[in-house]
Design an enzyme around this catalytic site. Structure first.
Site, short mmCIF file in Angstrom:
data_model
loop_
_atom_site.label_atom_id
_atom_site.label_comp_id
_atom_site.label_asym_id
_atom_site.label_seq_id
_atom_site.Cartn_x
_atom_site.Cartn_y
_atom_site.Cartn_z
N CYS A 79 -4.44 -1.45 -1.99
CA CYS A 79 -4.69 -0.02 -2.16
C CYS A 79 -5.66 0.16 -3.31
CB CYS A 79 -3.35 0.67 -2.46
SG CYS A 79 -3.52 2.42 -2.88
N CYS A 88 -11.18 2.76 0.54
CA CYS A 88 -9.76 3.04 0.75
C CYS A 88 -9.36 2.17 1.94
CB CYS A 88 -9.57 4.52 1.06
SG CYS A 88 -7.91 4.94 1.67
N THR A 89 -8.24 1.47 1.79
CA THR A 89 -7.87 0.49 2.82
C THR A 89 -7.48 1.15 4.15
OG1 THR A 89 -5.66 0.44 1.87
CG2 THR A 89 -7.19 -1.31 1.21
N HIS A 90 -7.28 2.45 4.15
CA HIS A 90 -7.01 3.16 5.40
C HIS A 90 -8.26 3.28 6.29
CE1 HIS A 90 -3.26 4.47 3.54
NE2 HIS A 90 -2.89 5.01 4.69
N TYR A 124 -1.21 8.51 -2.29
CA TYR A 124 -1.40 8.21 -3.71
C TYR A 124 -2.64 8.94 -4.26
CZ TYR A 124 1.99 4.35 -4.24
OH TYR A 124 3.12 3.59 -4.36
N GLY A 125 -3.56 9.27 -3.35
CA GLY A 125 -4.84 9.86 -3.76
C GLY A 125 -4.74 11.17 -4.51
N ASP A 149 0.87 -1.20 0.00
CA ASP A 149 0.00 0.00 0.00
C ASP A 149 0.90 1.24 0.00
OD1 ASP A 149 -2.27 1.66 0.16
OD2 ASP A 149 -2.37 1.56 2.33
N SER A 150 0.26 2.39 -0.16
CA SER A 150 1.01 3.65 -0.08
C SER A 150 1.40 3.95 1.37
CB SER A 150 0.14 4.79 -0.60
OG SER A 150 -1.07 4.82 0.14
N1 DGL Z 1 -4.86 3.12 1.04
C1 DGL Z 1 -5.04 3.74 -0.24
C2 DGL Z 1 -6.33 3.23 -0.90
O1 DGL Z 1 -6.83 2.18 -0.56
C3 DGL Z 1 -5.02 5.23 -0.38
C4 DGL Z 1 -4.30 6.18 0.46
C5 DGL Z 1 -3.54 7.25 -0.32
O2 DGL Z 1 -4.12 8.27 -0.72
O3 DGL Z 1 -2.35 7.01 -0.53
O4 DGL Z 1 -6.87 3.88 -1.76
#
Ligand code: DGL
Length: 275
Positions: free
Chosen positions: A76, A188-190, A44-45, A12-13
């Protein structure tokens, strides 16, 4: 049949993919895990599609050159919705991606109003639009793309409490709707890390993420690759749990002891030279 423990790379990022890793670990506790996060390029967003395709390819290829890996999980949504075709083209190893759980949400909603909460990039993707067109015809899909939430989740994991008022303010676009989503897809996995706070803002909603489905997919794919997962010779206590990031900094220093709760006991920094 192979009865050695498979080596699973989860990427992931940031630390969001830990929510996916955690689901896989529950299903396959004896496997060896490498959790790699690209904190040098986080978030990454807000990155362009071209940049992300090149970046993710460089990071994954670097990981492959350093470790022996049996399966790759791109944990991600922001990366998976654009990077999977080019990764699959360039690698022989099975790759599992994570995309917003729109289809399962249609089975849960009662008021036919589904909220997709994701990064700005994910809500804008053609992939996401196609998912909605294919699986959610006749449903009202409310999209909310936010750049702040992934960082709020990162901070929570580092021990910084979520500001509930700020969170509720970010959710205003949905709170002012005539029909509020009764089912919210965490795209989003966060976001599973801030589900308790989101639930305070939307107490009647059901939250759906892709973690369990991804874990099941990983399990099935490994079985297809002849891994005998019910008979792994290595006990879970002996499994390797390595965490890697593309940059070593203060946040990483803070996060390492926290990640030990998720069984990680080793850290390695990986430098990415070609973007
Ligand atoms: N965890 C990432 C996802 O599932 C995004 C977080 C980011 O913006 O880097 O989209």
């Amino acid at each position: 049949m192979i009865n050695r423990a498979p080596n699973i790379l989860v990427f992931d990022s940031g630390i969001g993919g830990i929510s996916v890793y955690d689901e896989i670990r529950q299903k396959i506790p004896n496997a060896n895990y490498i959790y790699l996060f690209d904190n040098e390029a986080f978030p990454y967003g807000d990155k362009s599609i071209d940049y992300l395709i090149g970046r993710v390819k460089s990071v994954i290829h670097k990981a492959i050159s350093l470790f022996s890996i049996d399966i790759i999980v791109i944990a991600c949504n922001t990366a998976s919705t654009i990077c999977l075709p080019s990764l699959r083209e360039s690698l022989q190893i099975p790759i599992v991606g994570v995309v917003p759980a729109i289809k399962p949400a249609t089975k849960v909603t009662k008021n036919k109003c589904i909220g997709l909460l994701a990064t700005k990039a994910t809500v804008q993707r053609e992939y996401t639009r196609n998912l909605i067109n294919e699986f959610a015809q006749g449903y009202n899909i409310e999209l909310l793309g936010l750049s702040e939430l992934a960082l709020i989740a990162e901070q929570k994991l580092q021990g910084i409490a979520v500001n509930q008022q700020q969170l509720t303010l970010l959710m205003q676009p949905w709170l002012t709707l005539n029909v509020i989503p009764d089912t919210i897809v965490l795209g989003c996995t966060h976001y599973p890390f801030i589900k308790p706070e989101l639930a305070k803002t939307f107490p009647l909603a059901t939250f759906i993420d892709s973690g369990y489905a991804i874990a099941t997919r990983v399990y099935n794919l490994l079985e297809q690759c002849n891994f005998e997962l019910t008979n792994i010779s290595q006990p879970a206590e002996k499994a390797d749990h390595l965490v890697c990031s593309t940059q070593y900094n203060e946040s990483v220093e803070k996060i390492i002891p926290i990640l030990s709760k998720y069984n990680f006991n080793k850290y390695q920094s990986i430098s990415i030279l070609c973007d």
